[in-house]
Design an enzyme around this catalytic site. Structure first.
Site, PDB file in Angstrom:
ATOM      1  N   GLY A  37       0.833  -1.212   0.000  1.00 53.20           N
ATOM      2  CA  GLY A  37       0.000   0.000   0.000  1.00 53.20           C
ATOM      3  C   GLY A  37       0.862   1.255   0.000  1.00 53.20           C
ATOM      4  CE1 TYR A 146      -3.986 -12.026  -4.816  1.00 57.28           C
ATOM      5  CE2 TYR A 146      -4.750 -12.818  -6.948  1.00 57.28           C
ATOM      6  CZ  TYR A 146      -4.831 -11.909  -5.915  1.00 57.28           C
ATOM      7  OH  TYR A 146      -5.748 -10.883  -5.974  1.00 57.28           O
TER       8      TYR A 146
END
Ligand code: UDP
Length: 314
Positions: A37, A146
């Site tokens: 982020g 993932y």
């Protein structure tokens, strides 16, 4: 005032969701550990009394004082380059992080919406992909960290729904783009825009015949908002069915940016790269009354306006 916890709040989607829920009159608790982020994405929210920020890694026990009405779980590395670099963190946030959040949702009696992905379909043998398709995933390939983390996220979310009656929602997100994507995150759109603006080669992997279907972020956020407020607890695809080849996508970005120095530069295709991807959005249409509104040309123009402010032209 309803209070919502958003994990991954400083990320691309988390920051747009934080904006939207503040606009809708919610108290937003943003949480992030800034692994992928960027705090600048939410800097404008810090002065608001409707926004709180916790710097926290959700794979560790999560404590949020006060009530929570909703939890939106959007924390995870999300680009293939990122999860290749951080395979263990990717598995942990999808598994341990989701487990912690489901426990928090149960404790707070909050509704929780978890971000799953079109990657649960792997390299799909059905096209377009409907929610009923179980997928074609290589568990031990480079993308497995993932794909399997997100498949586990779906499984544990349904288990909490069934066994603990937690109020859950699951969204399967297809390729999404827009302002605040990280310039260096390795995904196709930030790569192509930054290369075109700098006057470099656009790194088209393989022969560029693989397809993706790109959804503008505002459309996705609208779909998330509607799903959260719906009473539907099975997975729902949200994405734009307008499919194109990666080579066509490169050409559109070359035309839009108009830098004569930029060109197409073919590179090897990554292992297990899905050959096609297009969402079947019948469920989203019927259950949420949702469909994408922003055509690619318009979305790309808005995204170009953003990338111009963060990439030095060459
Ligand atoms: N891709 C590409 N050049 C790049 C990055 C990606 O040609 O610099 C291709 C990639 O091989 C894939 C598609 O673009 O077929 C989308 O890749 P991305 O990493 O954005 O996400 P994915 O949809 O594979 O998760």
């Amino acid at each position: 005032m309803k209070r919502v916890l958003i994990t991954g709040a400083a990320g691309f989607l988390g920051s747009h969701l934080s904006d939207r829920f503040i606009k809708e009159g919610y108290q937003v608790v943003g949480m992030d550990n800034l692994l992928t982020g960027n705090i600048q994405n939410i800097e404008h929210l810090f002065p608001l009394k409707e926004f709180e920020y916790y710097h926290h890694d959700i794979t560790k026990f999560i404590h949020v004082p006060g009530k929570l009405d909703y939890i939106l779980h959007f924390a995870s590395p999300a680009s293939p380059i990122d999860y290749l670099k951080m395979p263990i963190q990717t598995l942990k946030v999808g598994a341990l992080g989701t487990h912690n959040l489901l426990g928090l949702a149960r404790e707070k009696k909050a509704r929780i919406l978890v971000a799953s992905t079109s990657e649960v379909y792997g390299d799909p043998l059905e096209h377009p992909q409907s929610e009923e398709y179980w997928g074609n995933v290589n568990p031990i390939g480079p993308r497995g960290v993932y794909d399997e983390a997100k498949r586990f996220l779906e499984a544990i979310t349904m288990a909490y729904h069934t066994f603990h009656q937690v109020d859950t929602r699951i969204i399967r997100i297809f390729n999404t783009y827009g302002p605040r994507m990280r310039v260096e995150d390795g995904r196709v759109l930030p790569a192509f825009f930054s290369q075109a603006i700098r006057g470099e080669g656009l790194t088209v992997f393989g022969d560029g015949s693989q397809t993706r279907s790109f959804c503008y972020v505002d459309d996705l956020v609208e779909g998330i908002y509607r799903l959260l407020l719906s009473d539907y607890s099975q997975p729902v695809n949200i994405g734009n069915p307008d499919e194109c080849t990666i080579l066509q996508f490169a050409q559109e970005i070359l035309d839009l940016v108009g830098n004569p120095k930029a060109f197409v530069d073919y590179r090897p295709l990554p292992v297990d790269d899905p050959k096609v991807r297009q969402p079947d959005i019948t469920k989203a249409r019927n259950i949420l009354g949702w469909e994408p509104k922003v055509p690619r040309a318009e979305g790309l123009q808005r995204t170009f306006d953003y990338f111009k402010t963060v990439v030095e032209p060459g």
